[in-house]
Design a protein around this motif. Sequence first.
Motif, mmCIF file in Angstrom:
data_model
loop_
_atom_site.group_PDB
_atom_site.id
_atom_site.type_symbol
_atom_site.label_atom_id
_atom_site.label_comp_id
_atom_site.label_asym_id
_atom_site.label_seq_id
_atom_site.Cartn_x
_atom_site.Cartn_y
_atom_site.Cartn_z
ATOM 1 N N VAL A 79 -28.793 22.126 26.855
ATOM 2 C CA VAL A 79 -27.555 22.987 26.143
ATOM 3 C C VAL A 79 -26.643 23.045 26.756
ATOM 4 O O VAL A 79 -27.509 24.432 27.848
ATOM 5 C CB VAL A 79 -27.843 23.956 25.236
ATOM 6 C CG1 VAL A 79 -26.490 24.434 24.425
ATOM 7 C CG2 VAL A 79 -28.739 23.057 24.458
ATOM 8 N N CYS A 81 -24.000 24.892 29.025
ATOM 9 C CA CYS A 81 -23.550 27.066 28.764
ATOM 10 C C CYS A 81 -22.831 27.378 30.297
ATOM 11 O O CYS A 81 -23.401 27.439 31.271
ATOM 12 C CB CYS A 81 -24.651 27.736 27.944
ATOM 13 S SG CYS A 81 -23.773 29.179 27.550
ATOM 14 N N THR A 82 -22.389 28.517 29.763
ATOM 15 C CA THR A 82 -21.384 28.762 31.426
ATOM 16 C C THR A 82 -22.235 30.442 31.168
ATOM 17 O O THR A 82 -21.978 30.802 32.161
ATOM 18 C CB THR A 82 -19.708 29.056 31.127
ATOM 19 O OG1 THR A 82 -19.130 29.175 29.581
ATOM 20 C CG2 THR A 82 -19.236 27.400 31.325
ATOM 21 N N LYS A 85 -26.478 32.446 27.401
ATOM 22 C CA LYS A 85 -27.233 32.434 25.992
ATOM 23 C C LYS A 85 -25.650 31.581 25.390
ATOM 24 O O LYS A 85 -24.904 31.634 25.543
ATOM 25 C CB LYS A 85 -27.696 33.552 25.552
ATOM 26 C CG LYS A 85 -25.894 33.988 25.076
ATOM 27 C CD LYS A 85 -26.811 35.703 24.499
ATOM 28 C CE LYS A 85 -25.605 36.495 23.592
ATOM 29 N NZ LYS A 85 -25.677 38.275 22.946
ATOM 30 N N ARG A 86 -26.662 30.953 24.338
ATOM 31 C CA ARG A 86 -25.394 30.219 23.617
ATOM 32 C C ARG A 86 -26.290 29.501 22.083
ATOM 33 O O ARG A 86 -27.502 29.683 22.160
ATOM 34 C CB ARG A 86 -24.830 29.078 23.910
ATOM 35 C CG ARG A 86 -24.164 27.713 23.370
ATOM 36 C CD ARG A 86 -23.859 26.218 24.230
ATOM 37 N NE ARG A 86 -23.060 25.721 23.023
ATOM 38 C CZ ARG A 86 -22.205 24.682 23.801
ATOM 39 N NH1 ARG A 86 -22.895 24.402 24.254
ATOM 40 N NH2 ARG A 86 -21.359 24.511 22.966
ATOM 41 N N VAL A 88 -26.544 27.558 18.566
ATOM 42 C CA VAL A 88 -26.712 26.081 18.886
ATOM 43 C C VAL A 88 -27.421 25.558 17.399
ATOM 44 O O VAL A 88 -27.690 27.201 16.617
ATOM 45 C CB VAL A 88 -27.964 25.508 19.474
ATOM 46 C CG1 VAL A 88 -28.757 24.200 18.720
ATOM 47 C CG2 VAL A 88 -27.958 25.626 20.427
ATOM 48 N N TRP A 101 -29.277 27.974 12.433
ATOM 49 C CA TRP A 101 -28.760 27.954 13.644
ATOM 50 C C TRP A 101 -29.089 29.241 13.999
ATOM 51 O O TRP A 101 -30.397 29.887 13.367
ATOM 52 C CB TRP A 101 -26.916 29.316 13.319
ATOM 53 C CG TRP A 101 -26.432 28.090 12.921
ATOM 54 C CD1 TRP A 101 -25.776 27.739 10.971
ATOM 55 C CD2 TRP A 101 -25.397 27.168 13.093
ATOM 56 N NE1 TRP A 101 -24.800 27.118 11.052
ATOM 57 C CE2 TRP A 101 -24.217 26.214 12.488
ATOM 58 C CE3 TRP A 101 -24.687 27.411 14.646
ATOM 59 C CZ2 TRP A 101 -23.109 26.148 13.216
ATOM 60 C CZ3 TRP A 101 -23.864 26.388 15.411
ATOM 61 C CH2 TRP A 101 -23.001 25.810 13.664
ATOM 62 N N TRP A 103 -30.072 30.606 18.395
ATOM 63 C CA TRP A 103 -29.515 31.384 19.797
ATOM 64 C C TRP A 103 -30.694 30.401 20.838
ATOM 65 O O TRP A 103 -31.958 30.920 20.718
ATOM 66 C CB TRP A 103 -29.441 32.931 19.627
ATOM 67 C CG TRP A 103 -28.463 33.380 19.699
ATOM 68 C CD1 TRP A 103 -28.214 34.432 18.347
ATOM 69 C CD2 TRP A 103 -26.703 32.838 19.914
ATOM 70 N NE1 TRP A 103 -27.137 34.414 17.929
ATOM 71 C CE2 TRP A 103 -26.581 35.122 18.990
ATOM 72 C CE3 TRP A 103 -26.285 32.856 21.102
ATOM 73 C CZ2 TRP A 103 -24.534 34.910 19.096
ATOM 74 C CZ3 TRP A 103 -24.833 33.475 20.919
ATOM 75 C CH2 TRP A 103 -23.846 34.172 20.574
ATOM 76 N N HIS A 105 -31.062 31.524 24.664
ATOM 77 C CA HIS A 105 -31.192 31.434 25.818
ATOM 78 C C HIS A 105 -32.154 31.310 27.386
ATOM 79 O O HIS A 105 -32.698 30.303 27.266
ATOM 80 C CB HIS A 105 -32.222 32.685 25.986
ATOM 81 C CG HIS A 105 -31.528 33.408 24.749
ATOM 82 N ND1 HIS A 105 -30.329 35.077 24.694
ATOM 83 C CD2 HIS A 105 -31.875 33.970 23.891
ATOM 84 C CE1 HIS A 105 -30.438 35.350 24.027
ATOM 85 N NE2 HIS A 105 -31.512 34.783 23.009
ATOM 86 N N GLU A 106 -30.939 31.383 28.879
ATOM 87 C CA GLU A 106 -31.634 30.708 30.050
ATOM 88 C C GLU A 106 -32.487 31.117 30.432
ATOM 89 O O GLU A 106 -33.018 32.469 29.647
ATOM 90 C CB GLU A 106 -30.471 31.450 30.855
ATOM 91 C CG GLU A 106 -29.761 30.586 31.974
ATOM 92 C CD GLU A 106 -28.682 30.934 32.653
ATOM 93 O OE1 GLU A 106 -28.366 29.951 33.617
ATOM 94 O OE2 GLU A 106 -28.594 32.134 32.542
ATOM 95 N N LEU A 121 -31.186 26.122 27.720
ATOM 96 C CA LEU A 121 -29.892 26.169 28.275
ATOM 97 C C LEU A 121 -29.618 25.716 29.418
ATOM 98 O O LEU A 121 -30.546 25.906 30.970
ATOM 99 C CB LEU A 121 -29.699 27.583 27.783
ATOM 100 C CG LEU A 121 -27.872 27.946 28.119
ATOM 101 C CD1 LEU A 121 -27.507 27.391 26.969
ATOM 102 C CD2 LEU A 121 -28.844 29.118 28.359
ATOM 103 N N HIS A 123 -27.160 25.673 32.743
ATOM 104 C CA HIS A 123 -26.007 26.080 32.876
ATOM 105 C C HIS A 123 -24.882 25.074 33.656
ATOM 106 O O HIS A 123 -24.970 23.829 34.410
ATOM 107 C CB HIS A 123 -26.054 26.953 34.898
ATOM 108 C CG HIS A 123 -24.629 27.898 35.313
ATOM 109 N ND1 HIS A 123 -24.685 28.995 34.069
ATOM 110 C CD2 HIS A 123 -24.127 27.903 36.256
ATOM 111 C CE1 HIS A 123 -23.241 29.174 34.849
ATOM 112 N NE2 HIS A 123 -22.477 28.618 36.222
#
Length: 128
Positions: A79, A81-82, A85-86, A88, A101, A103, A105-106, A121, A123
């Motif tokens: 996934v 992401c900048t 967390k995102r 999904v 749905w 979250w 996390h990196e 996740l 970057h």
Amino acid sequence: MAGRALLLRACAAATLQSSRTAVARPLQRAMASGGIPTDEEQATGLERRILQGFKQGQDPYSILKPEYHPGTKESPQLVPCTIDKRLVGCICEEDNTAIVWFWVHEGTTQRCPSCGTHYKLVHHDLPH
């Protein structure tokens, strides 16, 4: 309008020249000598950045279809992401109309609470 004026000026010059000499030279288009420009030569702005990224083997704006990963713990779905967390959404079954749905996390892989698919996740830097 500017094109029409240019055409009239060229025709007037051609008639003046033909009256002086017996042979009239055909008008030459600007692109006739160099050929038709390619997409890369004509592209500007965002389109130019995208084409340059494709030449370098990058997909700067995630235009292409992402690589398929089976979603196991060893090979999770990636996934981009900048931030760290995102959110999904997982459609666990092909015919399912409900979206689960959660979250991601990196740093660690997270698992879908319904079907068990693993997500990780990664970057992603934006090109601007």
